[in-house]
Write a protein that holds these residues in place. Sequence first.
Motif, short mmCIF file in Angstrom:
data_model
loop_
_atom_site.label_atom_id
_atom_site.label_comp_id
_atom_site.label_asym_id
_atom_site.label_seq_id
_atom_site.Cartn_x
_atom_site.Cartn_y
_atom_site.Cartn_z
N ARG A 9 20.64 -47.85 -3.32
CA ARG A 9 20.46 -46.40 -3.40
C ARG A 9 20.19 -45.81 -2.02
O ARG A 9 20.79 -44.80 -1.64
CB ARG A 9 19.33 -46.06 -4.36
N ALA A 10 19.28 -46.42 -1.28
CA ALA A 10 19.01 -45.92 0.07
C ALA A 10 20.16 -46.22 1.01
O ALA A 10 20.47 -45.42 1.91
CB ALA A 10 17.72 -46.56 0.59
N TRP A 11 20.81 -47.36 0.84
CA TRP A 11 21.92 -47.76 1.72
C TRP A 11 23.09 -46.79 1.61
O TRP A 11 23.82 -46.56 2.58
CB TRP A 11 22.35 -49.17 1.35
N SER A 12 23.31 -46.19 0.44
CA SER A 12 24.44 -45.28 0.22
C SER A 12 24.06 -43.83 0.46
O SER A 12 24.63 -42.92 -0.14
CB SER A 12 24.96 -45.43 -1.22
N LEU A 13 23.10 -43.58 1.34
CA LEU A 13 22.61 -42.22 1.62
C LEU A 13 23.75 -41.31 2.09
O LEU A 13 24.56 -41.67 2.95
CB LEU A 13 21.52 -42.29 2.69
N PHE A 14 23.80 -40.11 1.51
CA PHE A 14 24.83 -39.13 1.86
C PHE A 14 24.65 -38.70 3.32
O PHE A 14 23.54 -38.35 3.74
CB PHE A 14 24.73 -37.93 0.94
N ASN A 15 25.73 -38.72 4.09
CA ASN A 15 25.63 -38.46 5.53
C ASN A 15 26.59 -37.40 6.04
O ASN A 15 26.81 -37.31 7.25
CB ASN A 15 25.84 -39.75 6.32
N ASP A 16 27.17 -36.58 5.17
CA ASP A 16 27.92 -35.41 5.67
C ASP A 16 26.93 -34.35 6.16
O ASP A 16 25.87 -34.16 5.56
CB ASP A 16 28.79 -34.83 4.56
N THR A 17 27.29 -33.67 7.21
CA THR A 17 26.42 -32.64 7.78
C THR A 17 27.16 -31.31 7.83
O THR A 17 28.40 -31.26 7.92
CB THR A 17 25.95 -33.02 9.19
N TYR A 18 26.38 -30.22 7.80
CA TYR A 18 26.94 -28.87 7.81
C TYR A 18 26.17 -28.02 8.80
O TYR A 18 24.94 -28.13 8.94
CB TYR A 18 26.86 -28.23 6.42
N SER A 19 26.90 -27.14 9.48
CA SER A 19 26.30 -26.13 10.35
C SER A 19 27.01 -24.81 10.12
O SER A 19 28.22 -24.78 9.82
CB SER A 19 26.39 -26.55 11.82
N PHE A 20 26.27 -23.71 10.28
CA PHE A 20 26.78 -22.40 9.92
C PHE A 20 26.60 -21.43 11.08
O PHE A 20 25.62 -21.53 11.84
CB PHE A 20 26.05 -21.86 8.68
N ALA A 21 27.54 -20.51 11.20
CA ALA A 21 27.48 -19.48 12.25
C ALA A 21 28.08 -18.19 11.71
O ALA A 21 29.07 -18.20 10.97
CB ALA A 21 28.23 -19.93 13.50
N ARG A 22 27.45 -17.08 12.10
CA ARG A 22 27.94 -15.75 11.73
C ARG A 22 28.23 -15.01 13.02
O ARG A 22 27.34 -14.53 13.71
CB ARG A 22 26.90 -15.02 10.89
N GLY A 23 29.53 -14.98 13.38
CA GLY A 23 29.90 -14.43 14.67
C GLY A 23 29.40 -15.33 15.78
O GLY A 23 29.70 -16.52 15.82
#
Length: 367
Positions: free
Chosen positions: A184-198
């Motif tokens: 469970r810990a080994w399969s940790l989700f690792n996609d990341t997101y960043s946001f910008a407005r203008g």
Amino acid sequence: MPPASGDGADRPSSSSSSGQDDPVATVKKRNKPQYTHFTQQELPACKPLLTPQMVIPVLVLVGLIFIPIGLACIAASNKVVELVYRYDTKCVPRNMLHNKVAYVQNPSIDKTCTRIFKVPKDMQKPIYIYYQLDKFYQNHRRFVRSRNDLQLRNPKKAKDTQYCGPEAAANGGGRRPVVPCGLRAWSLFNDTYSFARGNQTLRVSKRGISWRSEREHRFGRHVYPLNFQNGTLIGGGQLDPSKPLSEQGDLIVWMRTAALPTFRKLYGKIDVDLRAGELVAVTMHNNYNSYSFDGKKSLVLSTAGWLGGKNAFLGRAYLVVGMACSLLALLLTLLCVVFPMSVTETTRSNPPYFFFPSRIVAHRFFC
């Protein structure tokens, strides 16, 4: 003729037996319970007769209560603004669509993907960020058991990797235990997101994404990651070795078992209001390998109402039950009006009987 063997001549006389106490009778008298209404099952009970005069008002009352509740729940769900974007295939280069697993496992390929979203309605803070996975069975028995709760909260149990196989020790050796251990810990989700407005970068807050009970009781304040993701096969995300497990919010959220193969987990929050028509640039790092099990990945931006997120099921359920009760009450009323029956007619007719052991129950309906 002499009497036959075993006849009355060999039996003891009644006078001799009357002077002796029968042990069987004595035991029966001794075990006989005291006569009470409880032991004889004679307690008073309510046995209502379900007549239309009783059933119809109850159905009408249920309909009058459930229908407004259902409409209020649906209205609250419709006020929630939600954006869902599936990116597992749209963020893969065209020349790698035929072999997505090789794409995600190749560290030399840039997996950055940028998309522009247009806000359809006003979104008031806080705006919750979720990642959604499909066809991922976190409730699988092998996956659920692959963990050690004592190791997660007690620093003295760092070497206790029981039930954590096959991810119990680094590089398969027993001398280097992994903290936290297990699939469970080994399969940790690792996609990341960043946001910008203008030109403005929208800060993503990770504070408060996990439950307080989990931070204080299930994950220790003095337990730190050890030998995590140091094996030959990397499963998912990395952990900060300088932070205790109680402060690793992404890990705590991921370790909470999802009941269904399609689930959402909280990634973070944006504490800025977004207006309708604004353009928001989202930069996604497509690192998580959902292609091996033909899974799907989606990014979800959502506000929250007084009932939580966008979910019309509860309101529809209340509405369906309320309408069903109202229609049934109307149907019974029409039957009583079209086919009226007096008490004498119903008594003279043969009512339907339902046979039960040692009793007969008769149901009579009077209009």
